[in-house]
Design an enzyme around this catalytic site. Structure first.
Site, PDB file in Angstrom:
ATOM      1  CG  ASN A  66      36.180  38.564  49.448  1.00  0.00           C
ATOM      2  OD1 ASN A  66      36.840  39.117  48.571  1.00  0.00           O
ATOM      3  ND2 ASN A  66      35.787  37.302  49.349  1.00  0.00           N
TER       4      ASN A  66
ATOM      5  CE  LYS B 212      43.134  50.971  43.580  1.00  0.00           C
ATOM      6  NZ  LYS B 212      42.420  50.418  44.766  1.00  0.00           N
TER       7      LYS B 212
ATOM      8  N   GLY C 114      36.068  40.077  41.777  1.00  0.00           N
ATOM      9  CA  GLY C 114      35.106  41.074  42.226  1.00  0.00           C
ATOM     10  C   GLY C 114      33.748  40.853  41.595  1.00  0.00           C
TER      11      GLY C 114
ATOM     12  CG  ASN D 276      29.038  38.647  37.792  1.00  0.00           C
ATOM     13  OD1 ASN D 276      29.160  38.246  38.953  1.00  0.00           O
ATOM     14  ND2 ASN D 276      29.118  37.838  36.757  1.00  0.00           N
TER      15      ASN D 276
ATOM     16  CB  VAL E 225      33.703  45.743  38.672  1.00  0.00           C
ATOM     17  CG1 VAL E 225      35.128  46.213  38.377  1.00  0.00           C
ATOM     18  CG2 VAL E 225      33.024  46.706  39.638  1.00  0.00           C
ATOM     19  N   GLY E 226      33.476  43.429  36.478  1.00  0.00           N
ATOM     20  CA  GLY E 226      34.102  42.543  35.501  1.00  0.00           C
ATOM     21  C   GLY E 226      33.631  42.821  34.090  1.00  0.00           C
TER      22      GLY E 226
ATOM     23  CD  GLU F  74      36.251  33.972  42.287  1.00  0.00           C
ATOM     24  OE1 GLU F  74      35.021  33.785  42.110  1.00  0.00           O
ATOM     25  OE2 GLU F  74      36.729  34.407  43.332  1.00  0.00           O
TER      26      GLU F  74
ATOM     27  CB  CYS G 270      34.053  33.824  45.798  1.00  0.00           C
ATOM     28  SG  CYS G 270      34.894  35.402  45.624  1.00  0.00           S
TER      29      CYS G 270
ATOM     30  CD  GLU H 192      28.355  37.054  44.956  1.00  0.00           C
ATOM     31  OE1 GLU H 192      29.095  36.123  45.294  1.00  0.00           O
ATOM     32  OE2 GLU H 192      28.672  37.920  44.121  1.00  0.00           O
TER      33      GLU H 192
ATOM     34  CD  GLU I  65      41.953  33.453  40.544  1.00  0.00           C
ATOM     35  OE1 GLU I  65      42.566  34.526  40.491  1.00  0.00           O
ATOM     36  OE2 GLU I  65      41.081  33.213  41.391  1.00  0.00           O
TER      37      GLU I  65
END
Length: 482
Positions: A149, A172, A225, A227, A229-230, A247, A281, A382, A461
């Protein structure tokens, strides 16, 4: 269709396998292709990063700062070319893409400044003739995983501080939007970043996941990315001593109190909700309105949303760009359909825009929903698209309760003329970013950014807070007596 190379060990390389990159404004023809690296290539990237770190950690911070400053200059000089590629692969408007390129350069400049500053603190020591200080050191090789995004600003936000601190990186980019990140890599390479300090892994994530995440030389992973995948990354790290900065998701809310400037609130909320087609986000996705002004505000909000013009990002008249891919478009439409089945009312939008040339793109009309209960999926999950949910509440306390009725806690805003209510909201909203009478955005490069709860991890961040992730603290005591 252009063929792009990727950066490994200071060299621009290709492979025998390729991934096509498509324009979401018209998905019929690829606009570029990038190398599809193999797991062996990933291992080689870590080999190169390990050697690059050994050199870069000992490089003068003034030289590191020079590289970042020169790279920032190159991004600005190439801004039009970069913005065109961001728009071509992501779909956002050229104005949004130009803003992203400029902000990426700002990140490099900001952390160039931090690289020149002190890196420790002199402390009192109870022992005679002894001085003690702390120093910050780089942690090593960091894996950077960025989303589709914000394909340029997010890697800049992540790479600039870790490089300034002396770390090396394996980067990546998202499979759908690799060209933007490659522009950042090229600027750093052309500015004189030593070979191996930054290595870019293009390819299909599913095929590379094991090689990316399991290499024993990883000291930290920074990821933006979903949740799901996190959580998978967290589980994969298990008992390894690897830092994780995430994040993740959000279900950001804006509150409109009865004393607010309703027209101004409607304008700002539409900007916060539908910019980049809601693929931010920090995008507002829930609007909570005090009941006495609910009807009037709803009319203003719908009227403002209906002024948006869908179209390709290259068209200056476009104010609502396409979603990033057919998959993302279909996911958003499925979420809206589910909401309707669960009792929601569509006040405007709620469908794909397939008129004319838009039939070949990934367009969804700006959507506003009402009659959504807290039990509905669209209140809690989301969507990441141009979809807003309206909710009426009786008073300030109920509004704050509705804001906090979420597993997420990234961003929230309140619109009010009451200074006391504004401060109470800042105190009581359970999220990492709070705005008063303005949009729920990511804000500026020097401002710490990150969410609470399931929206992220403890490592922030931006600003100097991010250095807590990419550096470690060493305490040194020096006895200078006899």
């Amino acid at each position: 269709m252009r063929t792009l190379e990727t950066l490994l060990g200071g060299e621009w390389v290709t492979t025998g396998e390729w991934i096509d990159v498509h324009d979401p404004a018209d998905v019929r023809v690829p606009v570029a292709r990038v190398p599809a690296l193999s797991p062996k290539d990933v291992t080689r990237a870590y080999d190169l990063a390990e050697r690059g770190f050994a050199l870069w950690r000992r490089t003068s911070p003034f030289e590191r700062a020079r590289v970042l400053t020169d790279a920032a200059r190159l991004l600005r000089e190439r801004l039009d070319e970069i913005a065109a590629d961001v728009t071509a692969e992501n779909g956002k408007t050229l104005a949004e893409a130009r803003g992203e390129a400029g902000k990426a350069a700002d990140f490099l400049d900001y952390y160039a400044g931090l690289a020149r500053q002190g890196y420790g603190t002199l402390l009192h020591d109870a022992r005679p003739d002894t001085q003690t200080h702390t120093r910050r050191e780089p942690i090593g090789v960091i894996l950077v995983i960025s989303p589709w995004n914000d394909p340029l600003i997010t890697p800049a936000r992540k790479l600039a501080p870790l490089l300034a601190a002396g770390n090396a990186a394996v980067f990546k980019p998202a499979t759908e939007t690799p060209a933007s990140g490659l522009h950042l890599a090229r600027a750093l390479h052309d500015a004189g970043l030593p070979a191996g300090v930054l290595n870019v892994v293009t390819g299909r994530t599913a095929e590379l996941e094991e090689a990316l995440l399991d290499d024993p030389r990883i000291t930290g992973i920074t990821f933006t990315g979903s949740n799901s995948v996190g959580s998978r990354i967290r589980r994969r790290l298990g008992d390894r001593n690897v830092r994780f900065q995430g994040e993740l998701g959000g279900k950001n809310a804006s509150v409109v109190l009865r004393d607010a400037d309703l027209a101004a609130a409607a304008e700002k909320i539409v900007a916060a909700s539908f910019g980049q087609a809601g693929q931010r986000c920090t995008a507002t996705s829930r609007v909570i309105v005090e009941r006495p002004v609910y009807e009037e505000f709803s009319r203003l909000l719908i009227a403002e949303a209906e002024t948006l013009t869908t179209g390709p990002g290259t068209d200056p008249a476009t104010t609502l760009c396409p979603l990033s891919s057919p998959r993302q478009r279909d996911s958003v439409l499925a979420d809206v359909a589910q909401a309707v089945r669960q009792g929601a009312t569509v006040l405007t939008g709620g469908e794909a825009d397939t008129e004319g040339e838009r039939a070949h793109g990934c367009y969804v009309r700006p959507t506003v929903l009402a009659d959504v209960t807290p039990e509905a999926a669209i209140w809690r999950e989301e969507v990441f698209g141009p979809v807003l949910v309206l909710c009426a509440v009786d008073d300030f306390a109920a509004a704050v309760e509705a804001v906090n009725d979420s597993v997420f806690g990234l961003a929230a805003a309140v619109f009010t003329r009451d200074l006391g209510a504004a401060h109470r909201f800042a105190d009581e909203a359970e999220c990492g970013q709070v705005a008063v009478n303005t949009t729920t955005t990511g804000w500026d490069v020097h401002l710490p950014f990150g969410g609470f709860r399931d929206s992220g991890t403890a490592y922030k961040e931006q600003g100097d807070e991010v250095l807590r992730f990419s550096t470690r603290v060493k305490t040194v005591a020096v006895h200078f007596g006899a």
